[in-house]
Enzyme design. Structure first.
Site, PDB file in Angstrom:
ATOM      1  N   SER A 126      41.144  35.166  39.379  1.00  0.00           N
ATOM      2  CA  SER A 126      40.122  33.876  39.603  1.00  0.00           C
ATOM      3  C   SER A 126      39.819  33.128  38.538  1.00  0.00           C
ATOM      4  CB  SER A 126      38.976  34.204  40.704  1.00  0.00           C
ATOM      5  OG  SER A 126      38.288  33.130  40.706  1.00  0.00           O
ATOM      6  N   TYR A 150      31.292  38.149  41.081  1.00  0.00           N
ATOM      7  CA  TYR A 150      32.639  38.151  41.745  1.00  0.00           C
ATOM      8  C   TYR A 150      33.788  37.909  40.234  1.00  0.00           C
ATOM      9  CZ  TYR A 150      37.079  36.036  43.885  1.00  0.00           C
ATOM     10  OH  TYR A 150      38.163  35.749  44.172  1.00  0.00           O
ATOM     11  N   LYS A 154      36.437  40.620  39.283  1.00  0.00           N
ATOM     12  CA  LYS A 154      38.084  40.247  38.850  1.00  0.00           C
ATOM     13  C   LYS A 154      38.480  40.625  37.414  1.00  0.00           C
ATOM     14  CE  LYS A 154      39.554  38.623  42.945  1.00  0.00           C
ATOM     15  NZ  LYS A 154      40.522  39.278  43.575  1.00  0.00           N
TER      16      LYS A 154
END
Length: 327
Positions: A126, A150, A154
């Site tokens: 991402s 997040y 990632k």
């Protein structure tokens, strides 16, 4: 070629599965088996090849290893806890996004050792890996400085994938996805969910709330172009990637207000009038840390694609994903 899609029940997983089943081939090789796995067995797809659907919890290392060990040449790892949920439920995000990724990579490593091969693993990362003080537009070589859980998970997955590739355990390719809009279906717990819902719901006659100002700017890609890029990722020779196993996919930088005007040009005034502008500090605290301008030079050189305009994103949704009026 045997293909496994982990996260095959999600909207990208289903679109990718339908594309592969219809084509019946990937990277010039016939697909002999197409397996979809998710927490619940995904909806099967048919075409030149029919899919098999299985339940899988990637936090279960043994189950993940057993499924991958059944034999696959290309593994798409799309499964994740989305950004807002990963921020709110730290332990769940770590279990799925970090430990789950390692379980997938370990399964591919064991499979490669058993078959004397290097399974290809295509991992969806991402642009949330970027944050803080970075040059804009951001080049691929910029350091990863995530500002939310997040993005950190990632980024850690990317580093693991690169090391597993360096060791010869697998052939890893990490794609840093822009925000995908317009996503079909219903709103989810991603902080970016509104970036689809403010178009998806109004285009279907329903109201939607935009939690940021019209000046909010971000990096976007349509689902249709994203699927093209996921397929293309499998066609690039291993040696072309070298040690740099991750890249940012091409996208386009848009202001939310300009995107609404693009919808107006394609669909008229009525959908735009269904949007309520109501800022949400919790959402803003996450998304304002995301970067809006990237330089995807390497991806473009390798043949990955972006959309021509956000008007196209609106048209693609109307062509591919809008629900019948009865819904």
């Amino acid at each position: 070629m045997r293909v496994l899609i982990i996260g095959g029940g999600g909207f990208l997983g289903q679109k990718l599965a339908r594309r592969l089943a219809a084509a019946g081939e990937l990277a010039g090789r016939a697909i002999t088996a197409l397996t979809l796995a998710d927490l619940a067995p995904p909806a099967p797809v048919t075409g030149r090849v029919a899919s098999q659907s299985l339940a899988l919890d990637i936090t279960d290392m043994a189950a993940t290893g057993a499924l991958i060990g059944a034999g696959h040449d290309v593994i798409y790892h799309l499964a994740a806890v989305v950004s807002g949920q990963a921020e709110a439920e730290f332990d769940l995000g770590m279990a799925v996004n970090l430990d789950g990724a390692r379980h997938v990579f370990e399964g591919a490593r064991a499979l490669g050792a058993a078959e004397g091969s290097r399974p290809m693993v295509i991992f969806t990362s991402s642009i949330a890996v970027y944050g803080g003080e970075l040059p804009e537009p951001i080049p691929d070589w910029a350091g990863l400085t995530p500002t939310n859980s997040y993005g950190a998970q990632k980024a850690a997955g990317e580093l693991m994938l690169a090391d597993y590739s360096r060791k010869g355990f697998l052939d890893g390719r990490a794609l840093r996805l822009p925000t995908i809009s317009i996503r079909p279906g219903k709103p989810n717990k991603a902080a970016s969910s509104f970036m689809s819902s403010i178009f998806r719901e109004p285009l279907q006659g329903e109201p939607a709330i935009c939690p940021v100002s019209p000046d909010y700017t971000h990096w976007f890609l349509s689902p249709r172009a994203c699927i093209e890029n996921l397929v293309h990722a499998a066609t690039i020779p291993d040696e072309t990637w070298g040690p740099r196993r991750a890249l940012a996919l091409p996208g386009r930088t848009h202001r939310i207000g300009d995107m609404v005007e693009a919808m107006r040009r394609v669909a008229g005034d009525a959908p735009c009038e269904l949007i309520r502008w109501q800022r949400d500090p919790e959402i803003e605290s996450i998304v304002l840390g995301w970067k809006a301008r990237l330089d995807p030079a390497r991806a473009l050189e390798l043949g990955f694609v972006a959309d021509a305009s956000f008007e196209d994103n609106i048209r693609y949704f109307l062509e591919d994903d809008i629900l019948p009026a009865s819904h």
